[in-house]
Design a protein around this motif. Structure first.
Motif, PDB file in Angstrom:
ATOM      1  N   ALA A   1       0.831  -1.208   0.000  1.00 15.78           N
ATOM      2  CA  ALA A   1       0.000   0.000   0.000  1.00 15.78           C
ATOM      3  C   ALA A   1       0.866   1.259   0.000  1.00 15.78           C
ATOM      4  CB  ALA A   1      -0.918  -0.002   1.217  1.00 15.78           C
ATOM      5  N   ALA A   2       1.926   1.268   0.810  1.00 18.58           N
ATOM      6  CA  ALA A   2       2.768   2.460   0.919  1.00 18.58           C
ATOM      7  C   ALA A   2       3.560   2.706  -0.353  1.00 18.58           C
ATOM      8  CB  ALA A   2       3.707   2.320   2.116  1.00 18.58           C
ATOM      9  N   ARG A   3       4.161   1.652  -0.906  1.00 22.16           N
ATOM     10  CA  ARG A   3       4.972   1.829  -2.115  1.00 22.16           C
ATOM     11  C   ARG A   3       4.111   2.212  -3.300  1.00 22.16           C
ATOM     12  NH1 ARG A   3       9.720  -2.880  -2.122  1.00 22.16           N
ATOM     13  NH2 ARG A   3      10.820  -2.109  -0.269  1.00 22.16           N
ATOM     14  N   GLN A   4       2.925   1.629  -3.401  1.00 18.88           N
ATOM     15  CA  GLN A   4       2.083   1.963  -4.532  1.00 18.88           C
ATOM     16  C   GLN A   4       1.521   3.376  -4.397  1.00 18.88           C
ATOM     17  OE1 GLN A   4       1.825   0.479  -7.370  1.00 18.88           O
ATOM     18  NE2 GLN A   4       3.115  -1.228  -6.721  1.00 18.88           N
ATOM     19  N   TYR A   5       1.242   3.802  -3.160  1.00 14.94           N
ATOM     20  CA  TYR A   5       0.796   5.189  -2.982  1.00 14.94           C
ATOM     21  C   TYR A   5       1.867   6.162  -3.472  1.00 14.94           C
ATOM     22  CZ  TYR A   5       0.424   9.669  -0.589  1.00 14.94           C
ATOM     23  OH  TYR A   5       0.414  11.019  -0.321  1.00 14.94           O
TER      24      TYR A   5
ATOM     25  N   ASP B   1     -10.605  -1.870  -7.240  1.00 11.77           N
ATOM     26  CA  ASP B   1     -10.369  -1.679  -5.809  1.00 11.77           C
ATOM     27  C   ASP B   1      -9.288  -0.647  -5.509  1.00 11.77           C
ATOM     28  OD1 ASP B   1      -8.046  -2.992  -6.530  1.00 11.77           O
ATOM     29  OD2 ASP B   1      -8.177  -4.527  -4.966  1.00 11.77           O
ATOM     30  N   GLY B   2      -8.690  -0.035  -6.560  1.00  4.21           N
ATOM     31  CA  GLY B   2      -7.662   0.971  -6.354  1.00  4.21           C
ATOM     32  C   GLY B   2      -6.267   0.427  -6.179  1.00  4.21           C
ATOM     33  N   GLY B   3      -6.120  -0.885  -6.205  1.00 10.19           N
ATOM     34  CA  GLY B   3      -4.812  -1.497  -6.013  1.00 10.19           C
ATOM     35  C   GLY B   3      -3.995  -1.544  -7.288  1.00 10.19           C
ATOM     36  N   PRO B   4      -2.739  -1.960  -7.172  1.00 12.86           N
ATOM     37  CA  PRO B   4      -1.843  -1.991  -8.332  1.00 12.86           C
ATOM     38  C   PRO B   4      -2.133  -3.180  -9.241  1.00 12.86           C
ATOM     39  CG  PRO B   4      -0.725  -2.884  -6.419  1.00 12.86           C
ATOM     40  CD  PRO B   4      -2.045  -2.379  -5.929  1.00 12.86           C
ATOM     41  N   THR B   5      -1.911  -2.987 -10.527  1.00 17.08           N
ATOM     42  CA  THR B   5      -1.955  -4.097 -11.466  1.00 17.08           C
ATOM     43  C   THR B   5      -0.556  -4.703 -11.552  1.00 17.08           C
ATOM     44  OG1 THR B   5      -1.355  -2.785 -13.400  1.00 17.08           O
ATOM     45  CG2 THR B   5      -3.693  -2.842 -12.804  1.00 17.08           C
TER      46      THR B   5
ATOM     47  N   ILE C   1       9.928   7.748  -4.455  1.00 16.41           N
ATOM     48  CA  ILE C   1       9.137   6.581  -4.074  1.00 16.41           C
ATOM     49  C   ILE C   1       9.611   5.943  -2.776  1.00 16.41           C
ATOM     50  CG2 ILE C   1       8.677   4.181  -4.749  1.00 16.41           C
ATOM     51  CD1 ILE C   1       8.276   5.101  -7.589  1.00 16.41           C
ATOM     52  N   ASP C   2      10.923   5.905  -2.549  1.00 21.23           N
ATOM     53  CA  ASP C   2      11.465   5.027  -1.516  1.00 21.23           C
ATOM     54  C   ASP C   2      11.339   5.548  -0.092  1.00 21.23           C
ATOM     55  OD1 ASP C   2      13.257   7.062  -2.085  1.00 21.23           O
ATOM     56  OD2 ASP C   2      15.030   5.847  -1.706  1.00 21.23           O
ATOM     57  N   ASN C   3      11.785   6.777   0.156  1.00 20.44           N
ATOM     58  CA  ASN C   3      11.892   7.274   1.530  1.00 20.44           C
ATOM     59  C   ASN C   3      10.553   7.345   2.255  1.00 20.44           C
ATOM     60  OD1 ASN C   3      13.668   7.973   3.537  1.00 20.44           O
ATOM     61  ND2 ASN C   3      13.916  10.082   2.901  1.00 20.44           N
ATOM     62  N   PRO C   4       9.490   7.941   1.661  1.00 19.68           N
ATOM     63  CA  PRO C   4       8.207   7.988   2.368  1.00 19.68           C
ATOM     64  C   PRO C   4       7.635   6.600   2.656  1.00 19.68           C
ATOM     65  CG  PRO C   4       8.237   9.573   0.560  1.00 19.68           C
ATOM     66  CD  PRO C   4       9.452   8.707   0.389  1.00 19.68           C
TER      67      PRO C   4
END
Length: 529
Positions: free
Chosen positions: A185-189, A210-214, A328-331
């Protein structure tokens, strides 16, 4: 393929053939007929190859370096790899000397196989050595890409992705398992945010309900994290450039595959957009009558003093990739660790939730305008940055001339590595440094907690000429990620799990196992997108 031990033995045999095994001892250095201070303390290097055998046999290298400094009881060291002096630093005072007092001297970057591949041949901002190209791209980034006006212009796109995060977690929390993979969830956000800001799109193909990654988005994020893994990974050819192409440690294969994967997703979008705005090297007047919609539009429409495109397609492609892996990585790492620590310490999670209820309430979702008032949430993030950094070192600074720092001689060409790990966990600076305690970031004179740390007691966005140029964006992404997760859901460990496993991966600094947690909605149903 050679194993690392085989490569080490090969080097040792070569040196036995070339020279006797005499150890070099650090001491006073004579330069231009005068004595200068000695190098920082460090292990005695072999002739020619330096400490390369140790680097190859003591993996991962960053743990060997920190163990070595602890054994030597030093906050600055010198480890010679080939002809390169590598200078790790774990003391904030010394770090400030490098990045403030001597910032000009240490404003360059070393070149390497990986940085050349990732930057399109050093066309970008973060990875390029000091010079005209770096100055050009930095001006573009600061004035056109991450300026305050541009930041506010893109607010709605960031809010869309914060809403989508809540939607995705809500759908996971109301499924039969009620479990959420927080790492996913965090990485895809974070990836969704920067894709939306750059391309005006979250998905490369059809979106999921559902809003998730493909699969495409998961592959894209995996390639970005592979790029980060091998960015400054103590590759043999970083110190012996004539070995590039032999791929003795296997890094080149993974670097090429990751770059190819990212380019396969980015290039068609970028080529089409450049084609929309330009014709035969000139800006298309018909297209430019429309306003840019995202950062890619901005880069494609920039003009020089003669009205010609300011950036080449190669510069745009390389800079897009660099912006991707820089955001992408730090947050995502900080929030995954913060959630794991907070679930294990329910009183911290309760305090963060109470702050959100007090500042925002339960009748609307937290927004970016609330960030200045969420001091406890930001303290939790600062503590995650301090205790659980994304990488052991910041990108290396290279000395452009000889310098004297902290009383030691730092030769021209040295690679200075400020240790995120050593600064944030330094027991001389932090009381009980291995404990997660957000309260330590509140001081008597502090009215608003900031994620920046100019005194370098830990690293969030670094400082100086090579510091992060987008702390405002980084702060917004990180705070909104944690705040939306805490406000929207009650979190707990899975059934039959007494506490979250906080073991650190041996190979890097991420959680050894992705955080899987139980989530329950806690707001009125109409607030979930």
């Amino acid at each position: 393929m050679f194993s690392t031990i085989s490569v080490a033995l090969l080097f040792i045999v070569l040196i036995l053939f070339l020279t006797h095994m005499t150890k070099f001892k650090f001491g006073s250095i004579h330069k231009n007929g005068r004595s200068v201070p000695q190098l920082p303390p460090g292990p005695a290097p072999w002739p020619i190859i330096g400490c390369m055998p140790e680097m190859l046999s003591k993996k991962p290298v960053f743990r060997w370096i920190h163990r070595l400094m602890k054994e030597m009881d030093t906050d600055i060291a010198c480890i010679r790899l080939g002809n390169v002096h590598v200078i790790p630093v774990t003391c904030p005072e010394i770090a400030r000397e490098f990045l403030k007092k001597h910032d000009v001297t240490f404003s360059s970057r070393p070149t390497s196989m990986a940085t050349r591949a990732y930057s399109g041949g050093f066309l970008t901002t973060i990875l390029s050595p000091y010079g005209d190209q770096w100055m050009k791209m930095r001006r573009v980034i600061v004035s056109e890409i991450i300026s305050p006006a541009r930041y506010h212009w893109l607010k709605d796109k960031r809010t869309e992705e914060a809403d989508n995060l809540v939607k995705y977690i809500y759908n996971r929390s109301t499924s039969s398992s009620r479990t959420v993979n927080v790492r996913t969830a965090a990485r895809q956000y974070t990836a969704n945010v920067i894709r939306k800001l750059m391309f005006s799109k979250r998905y490369f193909g059809e979106e999921r309900a559902d809003g998730g990654p493909t699969i495409a988005e998961e592959e894209h994020v995996e390639a970005i994290f592979t790029i980060l893994k091998y960015l400054y990974a103590f590759c043999i050819s970083d110190y012996f450039p004539w070995l590039v192409g032999l791929d003795l440690d296997g890094h080149e294969k993974f670097v090429k595959e990751a770059v190819s994967t990212v380019n396969n997703y980015h290039d068609p979008i970028i080529d089409a957009r450049i084609g929309k705005w330009r014709r035969f090297g000139n800006l298309n007047e018909e297209s430019t009558s429309n306003d840019p919609h995202d950062l890619l539009d901005v880069m494609a429409t920039l003009k020089d003093s003669e009205g010609k495109p300011l950036l080449t397609p190669e510069e745009i492609k390389a800079q897009v990739t660099e912006i991707m892996f820089a955001t992408i990585d730090n947050p995502s790492n900080a929030v995954e660790w913060a959630m794991a620590e907070m679930i294990n310490q329910p009183e911290i999670l309760k305090t963060a939730t109470e702050e959100l209820d007090r500042v925002v309430g339960k009748e609307r979702l937290v927004q970016e305008c609330d960030i200045p008032h969420l001091n406890y949430i930001k303290a939790c993030i600062r503590e995650a940055f301090r205790l659980h950094p994304i990488a052991p070192f910041i990108p290396p600074h290279m000395a452009m001339s000889d310098a004297i720092v902290a009383g030691y001689f730092i030769p021209k060409g040295s690679h200075v590595l400020l240790s995120r790990l050593g600064l944030g966990r330094n027991p001389k600076v932090w009381n009980k440094p291995l404990e997660f305690r957000p309260e330590r970031h509140f001081t008597s004179d502090c009215t608003e907690v900031q994620l920046t740390e100019p005194d370098l007691q830990f690293i969030s966005f670094s400082t100086g000429r090579r510091g992060c140029v987008a702390p405002m964006l980084g702060t917004a992404m990180t705070v909104m990620l944690l705040a939306r997760m805490v406000q929207g859901f009650n979190w707990m460990a899975l059934p039959n799990v007494t506490s979250i496993n906080l073991d650190e991966s041996f190979e890097d600094l991420s959680l050894a196992d992705p955080l899987i947690a139980h989530a329950e909605p806690r707001l009125p149903l109409h607030l979930y997108p």
